[in-house]
Design a protein around this motif. Structure first.
Motif, PDB file in Angstrom:
ATOM      1  N   GLY A 139       0.794  -1.220   0.000  1.00 43.28           N
ATOM      2  CA  GLY A 139       0.000   0.000   0.000  1.00 43.28           C
ATOM      3  C   GLY A 139       0.826   1.269   0.000  1.00 43.28           C
ATOM      4  N   ILE A 140       2.104   1.158  -0.408  1.00 38.04           N
ATOM      5  CA  ILE A 140       2.962   2.344  -0.501  1.00 38.04           C
ATOM      6  C   ILE A 140       2.478   3.235  -1.642  1.00 38.04           C
ATOM      7  N   ARG A 141       2.551   4.529  -1.434  1.00 41.96           N
ATOM      8  CA  ARG A 141       2.093   5.489  -2.440  1.00 41.96           C
ATOM      9  C   ARG A 141       3.246   6.015  -3.294  1.00 41.96           C
ATOM     10  N   ARG A 142       4.426   6.185  -2.665  1.00 41.15           N
ATOM     11  CA  ARG A 142       5.535   6.846  -3.366  1.00 41.15           C
ATOM     12  C   ARG A 142       6.854   6.183  -3.000  1.00 41.15           C
ATOM     13  N   LEU A 143       7.637   5.847  -4.022  1.00 39.03           N
ATOM     14  CA  LEU A 143       8.966   5.271  -3.846  1.00 39.03           C
ATOM     15  C   LEU A 143       9.958   6.213  -4.511  1.00 39.03           C
ATOM     16  N   PHE A 144      11.011   6.597  -3.765  1.00 35.31           N
ATOM     17  CA  PHE A 144      11.961   7.532  -4.362  1.00 35.31           C
ATOM     18  C   PHE A 144      13.401   7.111  -4.089  1.00 35.31           C
ATOM     19  N   VAL A 145      14.284   7.627  -4.946  1.00 33.89           N
ATOM     20  CA  VAL A 145      15.709   7.320  -4.900  1.00 33.89           C
ATOM     21  C   VAL A 145      16.475   8.626  -4.985  1.00 33.89           C
ATOM     22  N   LEU A 146      17.521   8.761  -4.167  1.00 34.66           N
ATOM     23  CA  LEU A 146      18.413   9.925  -4.236  1.00 34.66           C
ATOM     24  C   LEU A 146      19.749   9.458  -4.786  1.00 34.66           C
ATOM     25  N   LEU A 147      20.173  10.034  -5.909  1.00 35.20           N
ATOM     26  CA  LEU A 147      21.390   9.612  -6.582  1.00 35.20           C
ATOM     27  C   LEU A 147      22.382  10.770  -6.660  1.00 35.20           C
ATOM     28  N   PRO A 148      23.681  10.469  -6.592  1.00 38.89           N
ATOM     29  CA  PRO A 148      24.668  11.527  -6.817  1.00 38.89           C
ATOM     30  C   PRO A 148      24.574  12.034  -8.248  1.00 38.89           C
ATOM     31  N   PRO A 149      24.977  13.292  -8.487  1.00 37.58           N
ATOM     32  CA  PRO A 149      24.865  13.852  -9.840  1.00 37.58           C
ATOM     33  C   PRO A 149      25.611  13.046 -10.899  1.00 37.58           C
ATOM     34  N   ASP A 150      26.668  12.316 -10.493  1.00 36.64           N
ATOM     35  CA  ASP A 150      27.444  11.548 -11.466  1.00 36.64           C
ATOM     36  C   ASP A 150      26.998  10.082 -11.522  1.00 36.64           C
ATOM     37  N   ARG A 171      20.157  20.433  -3.496  1.00 34.45           N
ATOM     38  CA  ARG A 171      21.464  21.047  -3.250  1.00 34.45           C
ATOM     39  C   ARG A 171      21.946  20.751  -1.831  1.00 34.45           C
ATOM     40  N   ASP A 172      23.237  20.387  -1.722  1.00 35.36           N
ATOM     41  CA  ASP A 172      23.877  20.150  -0.423  1.00 35.36           C
ATOM     42  C   ASP A 172      23.036  19.235   0.479  1.00 35.36           C
ATOM     43  N   HIS A 173      22.521  18.177  -0.095  1.00 36.98           N
ATOM     44  CA  HIS A 173      21.631  17.295   0.652  1.00 36.98           C
ATOM     45  C   HIS A 173      22.386  16.252   1.484  1.00 36.98           C
ATOM     46  N   HIS A 174      23.591  15.897   1.042  1.00 36.54           N
ATOM     47  CA  HIS A 174      24.332  14.800   1.674  1.00 36.54           C
ATOM     48  C   HIS A 174      25.711  15.298   2.110  1.00 36.54           C
ATOM     49  N   TRP A 180      29.755  18.776   1.455  1.00 37.23           N
ATOM     50  CA  TRP A 180      28.345  18.710   1.088  1.00 37.23           C
ATOM     51  C   TRP A 180      28.184  18.313  -0.375  1.00 37.23           C
ATOM     52  N   GLN A 181      27.263  17.379  -0.615  1.00 34.52           N
ATOM     53  CA  GLN A 181      27.056  16.851  -1.958  1.00 34.52           C
ATOM     54  C   GLN A 181      25.593  17.007  -2.385  1.00 34.52           C
ATOM     55  N   ASP A 182      25.401  17.249  -3.673  1.00 34.06           N
ATOM     56  CA  ASP A 182      24.051  17.323  -4.232  1.00 34.06           C
ATOM     57  C   ASP A 182      23.499  15.919  -4.460  1.00 34.06           C
TER      58      ASP A 182
END
Length: 201
Positions: A139-150, A171-174, A180-182
């Motif tokens: 019953g999950i509504r949203r699945l997301f992934v955070l990837l480095p710009p490269d 920006r500067d999330h990690h 700090w990395q995007d």
């Protein structure tokens, strides 16, 4: 009457450690990682370290064992630890699912190392099995992934083939040892997934 929260949502189906979860699509099997997988996990982790991109945990083995013990998806910030295995039972990669908000039904997906699934076909099969389970059974509504710009183009192409869309750049999330990395945000929602499955069938 509470006008801020919809009451028509069906209950979220929790995924607990006691459940005998086994998901399969094509050559790939997803199941919860156990303490008995520690030897295979150590081998896989050494490969990740040799790639020059180790995870950010100073004691990865302790983090793995703690994750195994607490693995579930039921409440906010719960994490489900899954292993992706090939037909021969070899560990391809570790998948971490974090339930950001049980009410909003939002889950973040992370790999121990995306290169752990060396073939696009294997990564595609893992995502197919996972999305079917999360959207249609949990019953999950949203699945997301955070990837480095490269992030590699093969990984991005595989996500897009499943239905993930790029929603922006954080920006500067990690923060890591280099500063700090995007992060690129890719997401897939249940309505989009179900619509794609209906069209394909």
């Amino acid at each position: 009457m509470n006008r801020y929260f919809p009451t028509s949502l069906p209950p979220l189906r929790p995924v607990l450690r006691r459940h005998l979860l086994l998901l399969q699509h094509g050559p790939v099997v997803l199941r919860p990682l156990q303490r008995s997988d520690l030897s295979a996990w150590r081998h896989h982790y050494r490969q990740v370290e040799r790639s020059g991109n180790p995870p950010d945990h100073f004691d990865a083995e302790a983090h793995f064992l703690c994750g195994v013990q607490r693995s579930q998806l039921q409440h906010d910030n719960d994490q489900l630890l899954l292993g992706s295995f090939d037909a021969a039972g070899e560990l391809l990669d570790q998948l971490n699912l974090r339930l950001h908000c049980a009410h909003a039904r939002s889950v973040e997906l992370r790999w121990l190392h995306a290169a752990g699934c060396p073939q696009r076909r294997q990564l595609h099969a893992s995502l197919q099995a996972l999305c079917t389970f999360l959207f249609e059974q949990v019953g999950i509504r949203r699945l997301f992934v955070l990837l480095p710009p490269d992030a590699g183009s093969a990984l991005v192409a595989t996500l897009q083939a499943i239905g993930f869309e790029r929603e922006g750049l954080l920006r500067d999330h990690h923060l890591d040892v280099e500063g700090w990395q995007d992060r690129q945000l890719y997401a897939l929602t249940a309505p989009v997934w179900l619509q794609r499955q209906s069209a394909e069938n």
